[in-house]
Design an enzyme around this catalytic site. Structure first.
Site, mmCIF file in Angstrom:
data_model
loop_
_atom_site.group_PDB
_atom_site.id
_atom_site.type_symbol
_atom_site.label_atom_id
_atom_site.label_comp_id
_atom_site.label_asym_id
_atom_site.label_seq_id
_atom_site.Cartn_x
_atom_site.Cartn_y
_atom_site.Cartn_z
ATOM 1 C CG ASP A 30 -2.088 0.938 1.090
ATOM 2 O OD1 ASP A 30 -3.234 0.465 0.958
ATOM 3 O OD2 ASP A 30 -1.850 2.174 1.102
ATOM 4 C CG ASN A 86 -12.224 -0.696 3.814
ATOM 5 O OD1 ASN A 86 -12.557 -1.200 4.894
ATOM 6 N ND2 ASN A 86 -11.074 -0.079 3.647
ATOM 7 N N GLY A 92 -15.861 2.691 3.631
ATOM 8 C CA GLY A 92 -14.595 3.396 3.452
ATOM 9 C C GLY A 92 -13.817 2.971 2.219
ATOM 10 C CD GLN A 93 -14.934 -0.520 -2.807
ATOM 11 O OE1 GLN A 93 -16.126 -0.668 -2.504
ATOM 12 N NE2 GLN A 93 -14.364 -1.161 -3.801
ATOM 13 C CB SER A 94 -10.744 5.390 -1.408
ATOM 14 O OG SER A 94 -9.602 4.573 -1.269
ATOM 15 C CG HIS A 99 -8.756 -2.943 -2.482
ATOM 16 N ND1 HIS A 99 -9.759 -2.267 -3.149
ATOM 17 C CD2 HIS A 99 -8.535 -2.244 -1.349
ATOM 18 C CE1 HIS A 99 -10.103 -1.193 -2.455
ATOM 19 N NE2 HIS A 99 -9.378 -1.165 -1.339
ATOM 20 C CG HIS A 101 -6.810 -2.736 3.055
ATOM 21 N ND1 HIS A 101 -6.039 -1.609 2.893
ATOM 22 C CD2 HIS A 101 -8.015 -2.454 2.492
ATOM 23 C CE1 HIS A 101 -6.742 -0.679 2.262
ATOM 24 N NE2 HIS A 101 -7.957 -1.168 2.006
HETATM 25 P P1 5GP Z 1 -9.701 1.509 0.246
HETATM 26 O O1 5GP Z 1 -9.741 2.844 0.927
HETATM 27 O O2 5GP Z 1 -10.400 1.565 -1.101
HETATM 28 O O3 5GP Z 1 -10.125 0.357 1.087
HETATM 29 O O4 5GP Z 1 -8.166 1.225 -0.022
HETATM 30 C C1 5GP Z 1 -7.456 1.748 -1.096
HETATM 31 C C2 5GP Z 1 -6.015 1.683 -0.713
HETATM 32 O O5 5GP Z 1 -5.237 1.877 -1.884
HETATM 33 C C3 5GP Z 1 -5.572 2.758 0.281
HETATM 34 O O6 5GP Z 1 -5.038 2.146 1.446
HETATM 35 C C4 5GP Z 1 -4.524 3.560 -0.490
HETATM 36 O O7 5GP Z 1 -3.445 3.956 0.323
HETATM 37 C C5 5GP Z 1 -4.106 2.600 -1.568
HETATM 38 N N1 5GP Z 1 -3.688 3.240 -2.799
HETATM 39 C C6 5GP Z 1 -4.341 4.226 -3.478
HETATM 40 N N2 5GP Z 1 -3.690 4.530 -4.602
HETATM 41 C C7 5GP Z 1 -2.602 3.700 -4.650
HETATM 42 C C8 5GP Z 1 -1.536 3.549 -5.595
HETATM 43 O O8 5GP Z 1 -1.456 4.207 -6.630
HETATM 44 N N3 5GP Z 1 -0.599 2.604 -5.300
HETATM 45 C C9 5GP Z 1 -0.648 1.842 -4.164
HETATM 46 N N4 5GP Z 1 0.341 0.954 -3.966
HETATM 47 N N5 5GP Z 1 -1.646 1.970 -3.263
HETATM 48 C C10 5GP Z 1 -2.604 2.880 -3.509
#
Ligand code: 5GP
Ligand code: ZN
Length: 113
Positions: A30, A86, A92-94, A99, A101
């Site tokens: 991450d 998420n 909290g899914q961005s 994916h 974690h």
């Molecule tokens: P979410 O918030 O969707 O559960 O998790 C997305 C994750 O992707 C976040 O922890 C964020 O730090 C990670 N992330 C976002 N953009 C990138 C990227 O370009 N490269 C990597 N390695 N991680 C990313």
């Protein structure tokens, strides 16, 4: 999906710090780690989130968790680890590509915020 960040990482079009790859999955660290070990496992095929998984995805999910177990063993996460996916806005899914974690090597609080 052309405009999906994790599809582009899976295709090697966006660079990542890769930990593991096979025909179905990619694991990479991450960008914004929340623990001494924090990597993501993604299916190479685009799936929006865990909300759209079906029974047919069972082999893929088995492979995801077996791979996580193998990687955590290799990384020496002997104290345990947490796997989180998420889903949606409240979850909290961005990034809208399924994916998982994997967080390890610190004591993780529960419940999450
Ligand atoms: P979410 O918030 O969707 O559960 O998790 C997305 C994750 O992707 C976040 O922890 C964020 O730090 C990670 N992330 C976002 N953009 C990138 C990227 O370009 N490269 C990597 N390695 N991680 C990313
Ligand atoms: Zn995608």
């Amino acid at each position: 999906m052309a405009d999906c960040l994790f599809c582009n990482i899976a295709a090697g079009k966006v660079p990542s710090n890769k930990l593991y790859e096979d025909d179905q999955l990619l694991a990479f660290y991450d960008l914004n780690p929340q623990a001494p070990v924090h990597f993501l496992v993604i299916p190479k095929k685009h799936i929006d989130s865990a909300a759209v998984l079906t029974e047919e995805d069972a082999p893929l999910l088995g492979h995801v968790f077996a791979t996580i177990a193998k990687l955590c063993k290799e990384l020496g996460c002997d104290g345990g680890y947490r796997v989180v996916t998420n889903v949606g806005e409240d979850g909290g899914q961005s990034v809208k590509h399924l994916h998982f974690h994997v967080l390890a090597k610190r004591s993780l609080a529960w419940p999450p915020g």
